[in-house]
Design a protein around this motif. Structure first.
Motif, PDB file in Angstrom:
ATOM      1  N   SER A 143       0.827  -1.210   0.000  1.00 46.30           N
ATOM      2  CA  SER A 143       0.000   0.000   0.000  1.00 46.30           C
ATOM      3  C   SER A 143       0.863   1.262   0.000  1.00 46.30           C
ATOM      4  O   SER A 143       0.372   2.352  -0.328  1.00 46.30           O
ATOM      5  N   ALA A 144       2.141   1.155   0.323  1.00 45.13           N
ATOM      6  CA  ALA A 144       3.056   2.300   0.251  1.00 45.13           C
ATOM      7  C   ALA A 144       3.080   2.891  -1.162  1.00 45.13           C
ATOM      8  O   ALA A 144       3.328   4.084  -1.337  1.00 45.13           O
ATOM      9  N   ALA A 145       2.808   2.069  -2.153  1.00 46.67           N
ATOM     10  CA  ALA A 145       2.839   2.551  -3.540  1.00 46.67           C
ATOM     11  C   ALA A 145       1.643   3.420  -3.887  1.00 46.67           C
ATOM     12  O   ALA A 145       1.595   4.007  -4.970  1.00 46.67           O
ATOM     13  N   ARG A 146       0.684   3.517  -2.977  1.00 44.61           N
ATOM     14  CA  ARG A 146      -0.545   4.280  -3.257  1.00 44.61           C
ATOM     15  C   ARG A 146      -0.746   5.474  -2.333  1.00 44.61           C
ATOM     16  O   ARG A 146      -1.829   6.056  -2.318  1.00 44.61           O
ATOM     17  N   VAL A 147       0.262   5.854  -1.566  1.00 45.89           N
ATOM     18  CA  VAL A 147       0.046   6.940  -0.604  1.00 45.89           C
ATOM     19  C   VAL A 147      -0.365   8.245  -1.291  1.00 45.89           C
ATOM     20  O   VAL A 147      -1.094   9.049  -0.724  1.00 45.89           O
ATOM     21  N   ASP A 148       0.086   8.454  -2.523  1.00 44.99           N
ATOM     22  CA  ASP A 148      -0.249   9.708  -3.220  1.00 44.99           C
ATOM     23  C   ASP A 148      -1.454   9.557  -4.139  1.00 44.99           C
ATOM     24  O   ASP A 148      -1.895  10.525  -4.748  1.00 44.99           O
ATOM     25  N   ASN A 149      -1.989   8.346  -4.268  1.00 46.29           N
ATOM     26  CA  ASN A 149      -3.108   8.115  -5.172  1.00 46.29           C
ATOM     27  C   ASN A 149      -3.821   6.828  -4.782  1.00 46.29           C
ATOM     28  O   ASN A 149      -3.625   5.769  -5.400  1.00 46.29           O
ATOM     29  N   PRO A 150      -4.661   6.898  -3.740  1.00 44.54           N
ATOM     30  CA  PRO A 150      -5.252   5.680  -3.158  1.00 44.54           C
ATOM     31  C   PRO A 150      -6.154   4.872  -4.100  1.00 44.54           C
ATOM     32  O   PRO A 150      -6.419   3.709  -3.815  1.00 44.54           O
ATOM     33  N   VAL A 151      -6.594   5.460  -5.198  1.00 48.90           N
ATOM     34  CA  VAL A 151      -7.499   4.709  -6.078  1.00 48.90           C
ATOM     35  C   VAL A 151      -6.787   3.966  -7.212  1.00 48.90           C
ATOM     36  O   VAL A 151      -7.424   3.211  -7.948  1.00 48.90           O
ATOM     37  N   ALA A 152      -5.492   4.171  -7.379  1.00 46.00           N
ATOM     38  CA  ALA A 152      -4.776   3.463  -8.447  1.00 46.00           C
ATOM     39  C   ALA A 152      -4.416   2.051  -7.985  1.00 46.00           C
ATOM     40  O   ALA A 152      -3.810   1.886  -6.934  1.00 46.00           O
ATOM     41  N   PRO A 153      -4.787   1.037  -8.751  1.00 40.74           N
ATOM     42  CA  PRO A 153      -4.489  -0.348  -8.336  1.00 40.74           C
ATOM     43  C   PRO A 153      -3.032  -0.725  -8.605  1.00 40.74           C
ATOM     44  O   PRO A 153      -2.744  -1.493  -9.520  1.00 40.74           O
ATOM     45  N   VAL A 154      -2.135  -0.203  -7.792  1.00 42.39           N
ATOM     46  CA  VAL A 154      -0.704  -0.517  -7.926  1.00 42.39           C
ATOM     47  C   VAL A 154      -0.163  -1.006  -6.588  1.00 42.39           C
ATOM     48  O   VAL A 154      -0.646  -0.613  -5.531  1.00 42.39           O
ATOM     49  N   ASP A 155       0.833  -1.885  -6.643  1.00 43.95           N
ATOM     50  CA  ASP A 155       1.395  -2.437  -5.402  1.00 43.95           C
ATOM     51  C   ASP A 155       2.915  -2.276  -5.326  1.00 43.95           C
ATOM     52  O   ASP A 155       3.549  -2.872  -4.440  1.00 43.95           O
ATOM     53  N   ALA A 156       3.485  -1.502  -6.215  1.00 46.13           N
ATOM     54  CA  ALA A 156       4.934  -1.237  -6.172  1.00 46.13           C
ATOM     55  C   ALA A 156       5.186   0.062  -6.911  1.00 46.13           C
ATOM     56  O   ALA A 156       4.590   0.302  -7.961  1.00 46.13           O
ATOM     57  N   ALA A 157       6.077   0.899  -6.346  1.00 48.82           N
ATOM     58  CA  ALA A 157       6.369   2.189  -6.965  1.00 48.82           C
ATOM     59  C   ALA A 157       7.835   2.545  -6.780  1.00 48.82           C
ATOM     60  O   ALA A 157       8.409   2.293  -5.709  1.00 48.82           O
ATOM     61  N   ILE A 158       8.406   3.116  -7.834  1.00 50.10           N
ATOM     62  CA  ILE A 158       9.765   3.658  -7.730  1.00 50.10           C
ATOM     63  C   ILE A 158       9.624   5.015  -7.062  1.00 50.10           C
ATOM     64  O   ILE A 158       8.961   5.901  -7.593  1.00 50.10           O
ATOM     65  N   VAL A 159      10.224   5.172  -5.869  1.00 50.17           N
ATOM     66  CA  VAL A 159      10.031   6.396  -5.095  1.00 50.17           C
ATOM     67  C   VAL A 159      11.317   7.201  -4.911  1.00 50.17           C
ATOM     68  O   VAL A 159      11.297   8.280  -4.316  1.00 50.17           O
ATOM     69  N   GLY A 160      12.429   6.685  -5.414  1.00 50.41           N
ATOM     70  CA  GLY A 160      13.680   7.432  -5.311  1.00 50.41           C
ATOM     71  C   GLY A 160      14.720   6.851  -6.249  1.00 50.41           C
ATOM     72  O   GLY A 160      14.602   5.701  -6.685  1.00 50.41           O
ATOM     73  N   ILE A 161      15.716   7.674  -6.565  1.00 49.45           N
ATOM     74  CA  ILE A 161      16.841   7.212  -7.380  1.00 49.45           C
ATOM     75  C   ILE A 161      18.068   7.224  -6.475  1.00 49.45           C
ATOM     76  O   ILE A 161      18.323   8.211  -5.772  1.00 49.45           O
ATOM     77  N   ILE A 162      18.790   6.094  -6.448  1.00 48.59           N
ATOM     78  CA  ILE A 162      19.957   5.962  -5.569  1.00 48.59           C
ATOM     79  C   ILE A 162      21.121   6.770  -6.144  1.00 48.59           C
ATOM     80  O   ILE A 162      21.397   6.708  -7.343  1.00 48.59           O
ATOM     81  N   ASP A 163      21.804   7.527  -5.280  1.00 52.63           N
ATOM     82  CA  ASP A 163      22.901   8.378  -5.752  1.00 52.63           C
ATOM     83  C   ASP A 163      24.051   7.580  -6.359  1.00 52.63           C
ATOM     84  O   ASP A 163      24.540   7.902  -7.430  1.00 52.63           O
ATOM     85  N   ASP A 164      24.512   6.553  -5.674  1.00 53.88           N
ATOM     86  CA  ASP A 164      25.642   5.778  -6.198  1.00 53.88           C
ATOM     87  C   ASP A 164      25.297   4.299  -6.247  1.00 53.88           C
ATOM     88  O   ASP A 164      25.941   3.469  -5.609  1.00 53.88           O
ATOM     89  N   GLY A 165      24.286   4.000  -7.020  1.00 50.51           N
ATOM     90  CA  GLY A 165      23.760   2.635  -7.039  1.00 50.51           C
ATOM     91  C   GLY A 165      24.741   1.610  -7.549  1.00 50.51           C
ATOM     92  O   GLY A 165      24.785   0.480  -7.047  1.00 50.51           O
ATOM     93  N   SER A 166      25.567   1.986  -8.519  1.00 48.26           N
ATOM     94  CA  SER A 166      26.468   0.981  -9.106  1.00 48.26           C
ATOM     95  C   SER A 166      27.463   0.466  -8.067  1.00 48.26           C
ATOM     96  O   SER A 166      27.941  -0.661  -8.153  1.00 48.26           O
ATOM     97  N   GLU A 167      27.739   1.266  -7.041  1.00 52.13           N
ATOM     98  CA  GLU A 167      28.666   0.816  -5.980  1.00 52.13           C
ATOM     99  C   GLU A 167      28.060  -0.289  -5.128  1.00 52.13           C
ATOM    100  O   GLU A 167      28.776  -0.968  -4.392  1.00 52.13           O
ATOM    101  N   LEU A 168      26.736  -0.439  -5.209  1.00 55.06           N
ATOM    102  CA  LEU A 168      26.066  -1.455  -4.391  1.00 55.06           C
ATOM    103  C   LEU A 168      26.084  -2.824  -5.055  1.00 55.06           C
ATOM    104  O   LEU A 168      25.742  -3.818  -4.442  1.00 55.06           O
ATOM    105  N   GLU A 169      26.410  -2.865  -6.322  1.00 59.13           N
ATOM    106  CA  GLU A 169      26.369  -4.150  -7.051  1.00 59.13           C
ATOM    107  C   GLU A 169      27.401  -5.128  -6.483  1.00 59.13           C
ATOM    108  O   GLU A 169      28.510  -4.745  -6.141  1.00 59.13           O
TER     109      GLU A 169
END
Lengths: 85, 85, 85, 85, 85
Positions: free
Chosen positions: D59-85
């Protein structure tokens, strides 16, 4: 829901205010369910180590206290749990 | 809930407005729970790298802030976490 | 949702007040779904041992009773469940 | 929450009215998290293929739009994501 | 969310009143997602056997009908689903 055996407990002194007064128990699902992971659940029924219990997960764990940040609760004690092993 | 060790953190500068001010920690469940995946959780209690913590998942992570799009939160620090390893 | 066969039941005398009157059934998902774990679900439709049923999980199990701490419910009986095995 | 890399997208012309305007991205969790499955998430932050992102599920994926039937949302972009690989 | 192929359907005559009128489809996730289990989902978009669909799980499946005890819904049809296999 999950049936499991209470195998331990943990203490957290530094925690969110709304968790005060909760006991955190470690519950091992009975093998026949094939649930792979143990659960950490707050105790709503006075369960003790070694007892077989019923655990509700997700928002079900907060029906009696919506502001407590918990996602699993022991909500019943199984009458003949050892027979389920 | 899950007991785990804080093993890292990530920074996201470009993110949803309602995530501002949150710290995102990477938590590795303690091996005895047999939870297979690490979790990324917001920190509610000032946890540091290496500390053993209690993580609440799902909507439990939003009880204090329903508009933040988060699904996991560190809600307590375990008193003697290393003994659980 | 999950389709499974009712393979047993459990009794819990000492339980949360809001669980009174519920029957707890053990449901084994049909093998073709490849759901690895059995579920413990409250029965909403009068299912019996050996019947093939439809189980709703999560908050869906509480749509008719938001205060009961349950996370899985049998909400239908499959007409020709044995053909799904 | 899950950290992953955006590896693709899908288009659905025939969909629920309340999904209109959403972009559906396929996200592969970074290997170190040991999350076994890829996720399909709506994009809230303008993420592109190859970027490392933070995904909120449930339900975290719907906090800004409770009527959209979605269950996953991209909510941020990681600054140095490639270092996590 | 999950992308999958509709591989079958089930009929339940004896079911909760609030499920009346729903069609229950069996959806097999596309192999590249590595989601291990098939899903049983109600159909919101008129999907047919063999079509590639987008499935929303959890409370997302009830945004248009909060009293129906369902936890998965087909909410879109993928334009070029076969290319994802």
């Amino acid at each position: 829901m999950v049936i499991g055996k209470v195998v331990g407990s943990v203490v957290s002194t530094r925690k969110c205010e709304d968790l005060k007064g909760n006991k955190f128990m470690i519950v091992e699902p009975i093998p026949s369910l094939k649930v792979p992971s143990k659960l950490v659940a707050v105790d709503k029924v006075g369960a003790g180590i070694g007892e077989y219990v019923l655990v509700a997960t997700g928002s079900a764990a907060r029906v009696d206290n919506p502001v407590a940040p918990v996602d699993a609760a022991i909500v019943g004690i199984i009458d003949d749990g050892s027979e389920l092993e």
